[in-house]
Design a protein around this motif. Structure first.
Motif, PDB file in Angstrom:
ATOM      1  N   PRO B  21       0.824  -1.400  -0.030  1.00  0.00           N
ATOM      2  CA  PRO B  21      -0.074   0.192   0.157  1.00  0.00           C
ATOM      3  C   PRO B  21       1.029   1.354   0.139  1.00  0.00           C
ATOM      4  CG  PRO B  21      -1.021  -1.683   1.783  1.00  0.00           C
ATOM      5  CD  PRO B  21       0.442  -2.177   1.077  1.00  0.00           C
ATOM      6  N   GLN B  22       1.892   1.299   0.857  1.00  0.00           N
ATOM      7  CA  GLN B  22       2.869   2.517   0.823  1.00  0.00           C
ATOM      8  C   GLN B  22       3.562   2.863  -0.354  1.00  0.00           C
ATOM      9  OE1 GLN B  22       6.079   2.015   3.679  1.00  0.00           O
ATOM     10  NE2 GLN B  22       5.663   3.901   4.541  1.00  0.00           N
ATOM     11  N   ARG B  24       2.542   1.734  -3.442  1.00  0.00           N
ATOM     12  CA  ARG B  24       1.250   1.895  -4.338  1.00  0.00           C
ATOM     13  C   ARG B  24       0.917   3.329  -4.259  1.00  0.00           C
ATOM     14  NH1 ARG B  24      -3.486  -1.386  -6.487  1.00  0.00           N
ATOM     15  NH2 ARG B  24      -4.521   0.519  -7.312  1.00  0.00           N
ATOM     16  N   ALA B  25       0.712   3.887  -3.004  1.00  0.00           N
ATOM     17  CA  ALA B  25       0.563   5.478  -2.786  1.00  0.00           C
ATOM     18  C   ALA B  25       1.483   6.251  -3.203  1.00  0.00           C
ATOM     19  CB  ALA B  25       0.192   5.720  -1.546  1.00  0.00           C
ATOM     20  N   GLU B  28       1.234   6.314  -7.089  1.00  0.00           N
ATOM     21  CA  GLU B  28      -0.101   6.994  -7.665  1.00  0.00           C
ATOM     22  C   GLU B  28       0.167   8.503  -7.520  1.00  0.00           C
ATOM     23  OE1 GLU B  28      -3.520   3.627  -7.122  1.00  0.00           O
ATOM     24  OE2 GLU B  28      -2.934   4.869  -5.294  1.00  0.00           O
ATOM     25  N   ARG B  29       0.936   8.796  -6.310  1.00  0.00           N
ATOM     26  CA  ARG B  29       1.248  10.418  -6.176  1.00  0.00           C
ATOM     27  C   ARG B  29       1.910  10.799  -7.559  1.00  0.00           C
ATOM     28  NH1 ARG B  29       3.437  11.899  -0.814  1.00  0.00           N
ATOM     29  NH2 ARG B  29       4.629  13.700  -1.447  1.00  0.00           N
TER      30      ARG B  29
END
Lengths: 104, 330
Positions: B21-22, B24-25, B28-29
């Protein structure tokens, strides 16, 4: 700007890091432009003049030792800034002014 | 480019679904055009790659002062001397902006210098060629700075905030560099026959080394794909090289100079020029340290660092003494 959390302790012999702020000609506030290493504040200002004001960028220089700067943590972003998002009435466009009232 | 052959540390690019998740975030940013700042979480590979790339870029700016510094004392007029001095001073500034950007990633300035001096970090291959005549100052500004601008303008949009901001400052100052070079070339080609010949000779020697600045084709390189996904590389090497050739050929025609490549021809279909590749064996050889000036450049840097040690130490001692005096007075 240097991040103290990830920067390892400077080995001895390296000049301290200063953050440089310049005020432009048109009365705006000092603005962060970059950093440099210098043995002390006096030399930091002299070096900042050479590095950051070669093309009339400013009329005033501040230097601050990077270690003296405290910053908000990136993890606090939501806690710090989200609460303002639902207060749309803080913006003037929230309010309708009738056309006949004119400019306000 | 100023950062050539940066090998990424990743093993191919993960899809968003493969990331935790980290990460991926983080990705995505970047995909959304957001900036990564020093205190933000970032993958180790991103940090390491950026340190190599920004560090190599910084070293190139600083070592890049040497071929031009060679001509400061021998510039043909006082005005040319003042201009060249200002240009070389700018390069020192560019090196400084970039070193500062790299330092935000957790490496110290001294560590970067050490890595350069020990050959663990590189600088651009172009600065290992000699500057033999005054016309070389023209060719360097026109071609080398011209090629650098091609790469640096898109890097203003790179994902790492401090790097992008350094590039904005650099690009603002860089176009003066290219123009002063072209101005020297114009003066030379309109001078005596000997001066025009000198300009042609400079172009002959600088052309292929300038094309090498963009690095070998990276069409199939996994390193390049990862760097592009992270937006620390914005364009492919071939794409930028093509753009550079398309821009430079008409300028050479204007000067009445001949590019030392008989195969150069306008290709209507692709809307660009066909041109010959530089000798990539030579490129790798120069990177390995066997260019005409590698030893001299590195030795000059090392001597400057070692000979300046007493100044750095002395100034630190003076600052400590002043601080002690001030504290005693309080």
């Amino acid at each position: 700007m240097t991040d103290q959390a990830t920067t390892p302790p400077k080995r001895t012999g390296e000049w301290p890091l200063f953050e440089v702020f310049i005020r432009g000609q048109h009365g705006l506030s000092h603005r962060h432009v970059g950093s440099l290493h210098a043995p002390d504040a006096e030399m930091a200002i002299k070096n900042a003049r050479d590095v950051y004001t070669r093309r009339n960028e400013g009329v005033s220089i501040w230097v601050v030792e990077a270690e003296a700067i405290h910053a908000s943590a990136p993890g606090d972003k939501e806690a710090l800034y989200d609460p303002s998002n639902d207060k749309v009435y803080r913006h003037p466009t929230f309010f309708d002014v009738p056309d006949e009232v004119g400019h306000m | 480019m100023y950062a050539q052959m940066i090998q990424s540390t990743g093993k191919g690019v993960k899809t968003l679904d493969e990331m935790d998740p980290q990460e991926r975030a983080f990705q995505e940013r970047i995909n959304a055009g957001g900036k990564i700042e020093p205190k933000d979480w970032m993958p180790d590979g991103y940090r390491k790659n950026l340190i190599r790339q920004i560090g190599q870029h910084a070293h190139s700016e600083v070592v890049g002062q040497l071929p031009e510094g060679n001509w400061i004392t021998r510039a043909p007029t006082l005005e040319r001397k003042a201009i060249l001095l200002a240009k070389v001073q700018d390069e020192a500034g560019h090196g400084l902006y970039l070193y500062c950007a790299a330092e935000t990633l957790g490496i110290t300035r001294d560590e970067m210098y050490e890595a350069l001096h020990e050959g663990r970090m590189k600088y651009s291959s172009i600065f290992n060629y000699p500057t033999l005549t005054w016309a070389d100052m023209g060719a360097v500004g026109w071609l080398v700075d011209g090629a650098a601008i091609m790469n640096q303008v898109p890097l203003q949009r790179t994902s790492y905030g401090p790097y992008a901001r350094a590039m904005v400052r650099i690009c603002k100052e860089e176009s003066f560099h290219q123009r002063q070079g072209f101005d020297i070339m114009m003066k030379m080609v309109n001078g005596t026959a000997a001066q025009k010949k000198m300009a042609q000779d400079a172009l002959n020697r600088m052309w292929f080394p300038s094309l090498m600045m963009f690095g070998p084709s990276d069409e199939d390189s996994v390193h390049s794909v990862q760097s592009m996904a992270w937006k620390i590389k914005m364009n492919g090497n071939d794409e930028l090289r093509q753009k550079f050739v398309d821009q430079t050929v008409p300028q050479a025609e204007y000067l009445g100079l001949t590019i030392p490549d008989e195969t150069i021809k306008w290709n209507e279909e692709k809307g660009g020029y066909d041109f010959a590749q530089p000798d990539w064996t030579e490129f790798f050889d120069v990177l390995r340290g066997n260019g005409p000036c590698n030893q001299e450049r590195l030795q000059t840097r090392k001597s400057a660092w070692e000979d300046g040690a007493w100044v750095r130490e002395g100034m630190l001692a003076h600052a400590a003494k002043k601080r002690a005096t001030r504290l005693a007075a309080e």
